[in-house]
Design an enzyme around this catalytic site. Sequence first.
Site, PDB file in Angstrom:
ATOM      1  CG  ASP A  67      -0.263  -0.417   2.519  1.00 48.36           C
ATOM      2  OD1 ASP A  67       0.987  -0.411   2.562  1.00 48.36           O
ATOM      3  OD2 ASP A  67      -0.974  -0.733   3.492  1.00 48.36           O
ATOM      4  CG  ASN A 135      -8.778  -1.456  11.888  1.00 48.00           C
ATOM      5  OD1 ASN A 135      -7.807  -2.076  11.454  1.00 48.00           O
ATOM      6  ND2 ASN A 135      -9.262  -0.377  11.304  1.00 48.00           N
ATOM      7  CG  HIS A 137      -5.702  -2.141   8.699  1.00 45.05           C
ATOM      8  ND1 HIS A 137      -5.853  -0.807   9.044  1.00 45.05           N
ATOM      9  CD2 HIS A 137      -4.380  -2.383   8.801  1.00 45.05           C
ATOM     10  CE1 HIS A 137      -4.677  -0.296   9.332  1.00 45.05           C
ATOM     11  NE2 HIS A 137      -3.768  -1.221   9.199  1.00 45.05           N
ATOM     12  CD  GLU A 142      -8.677   1.010   7.686  1.00 42.59           C
ATOM     13  OE1 GLU A 142      -8.594   0.033   8.454  1.00 42.59           O
ATOM     14  OE2 GLU A 142      -8.194   2.119   7.949  1.00 42.59           O
TER      15      GLU A 142
HETATM   16  C1  GLP Z   1      -0.457   0.246   8.777  1.00 38.27           C
HETATM   17  C2  GLP Z   1      -0.176  -0.451   7.418  1.00 38.27           C
HETATM   18  C3  GLP Z   1      -0.300  -1.935   7.538  1.00 38.27           C
HETATM   19  C4  GLP Z   1       0.401  -2.373   8.808  1.00 38.27           C
HETATM   20  C5  GLP Z   1      -0.404  -1.919   9.988  1.00 38.27           C
HETATM   21  C6  GLP Z   1       0.203  -2.248  11.334  1.00 38.27           C
HETATM   22  O1  GLP Z   1      -1.511   1.137   8.718  1.00 38.27           O
HETATM   23  N1  GLP Z   1      -0.929  -0.005   6.309  1.00 38.27           N
HETATM   24  O2  GLP Z   1       0.238  -2.549   6.376  1.00 38.27           O
HETATM   25  O3  GLP Z   1       0.513  -3.758   8.841  1.00 38.27           O
HETATM   26  O4  GLP Z   1      -0.765  -0.572   9.893  1.00 38.27           O
HETATM   27  O5  GLP Z   1       1.254  -1.417  11.643  1.00 38.27           O
HETATM   28  P1  GLP Z   1       2.256  -1.668  12.821  1.00 38.27           P
HETATM   29  O6  GLP Z   1       3.107  -2.814  12.406  1.00 38.27           O
HETATM   30  O7  GLP Z   1       3.042  -0.391  12.918  1.00 38.27           O
HETATM   31  O8  GLP Z   1       1.457  -1.960  14.037  1.00 38.27           O
END
Ligand code: GLP
Length: 242
Positions: A67, A135, A137, A142
């Site tokens: 993304d 959440n 995702h 989402e």
């Molecule tokens: C972000 C990214 C995800 C990621 C997630 C968790 O928003 N778009 O690809 O896996 O949140 O992030 P973190 O590893 O910092 O908890």
Amino acid sequence: MRFLKGKDYKDASRKAANIISAQIIMKPNCVLGLATGSSPIGAYNQLIDWYKKGDLDFSEVSTINLDEYKGLSGEHEQSYRYFMNTNLFNHVNIEKSKTFVPDGLAEDDDRECARYNEIIKSKGIDLQLLGLGHNGHIGFNEPDDAFEKETHIVKLSENTILANSRLFEEVSHVPRYAFTMGIKNIMQARKIVVIVSGVDKADIVKEVFFGPVTPKVPGSILQMHNDVTVIGDEAAFSKIGI
Ligand code: GLP
């Protein structure tokens, strides 16, 4: 699904890096689906270390990221292109032309989604690395009433904007939209490796991997994939009895 528990974040990261490095060794021209966020940083550090020791060669590897924020250029410090360059690509012998991240500045959303989707389809992902949002995702898919299949533009949830605001000067600077691979793109990867760490992920880990499969918890679809390895530290696994 396989669950691999590390003592702590560093140990879990090394386990994840081990699987990624096995993939590169077994198939030097493999396609890695990569993720951003805090979770994979330890694994990327470990891969860099092994590369520097001469144990890994990225020269034939291609990568496709999950993304990118809409509106941020690749030079913006919070863009995912910048994250990938600084946390991995700049430190190994990968050819940048073989690393793909959606173009956050693309003017035509539909065209960018179609272009990115074509890259994913034509290359095929051997191993997809994932983190998990609070959440549930995956990428930026989402919670919703239905699973989005292919690359699309998504409106980020308030929860995600707040969680990701820790990396921006203020909440209002967090982009409201992002490009993300869809669920079908992710599910078509041959192997999936999920990295989770910290007690704040414990509840969602339980919901995603042991709860009902529903687009309200997008990561729950991973229960339907036949080659998923979930790697976590003790804190993230603390509510699943593993
Ligand atoms: C972000 C990214 C995800 C990621 C997630 C968790 O928003 N778009 O690809 O896996 O949140 O992030 P973190 O590893 O910092 O908890």
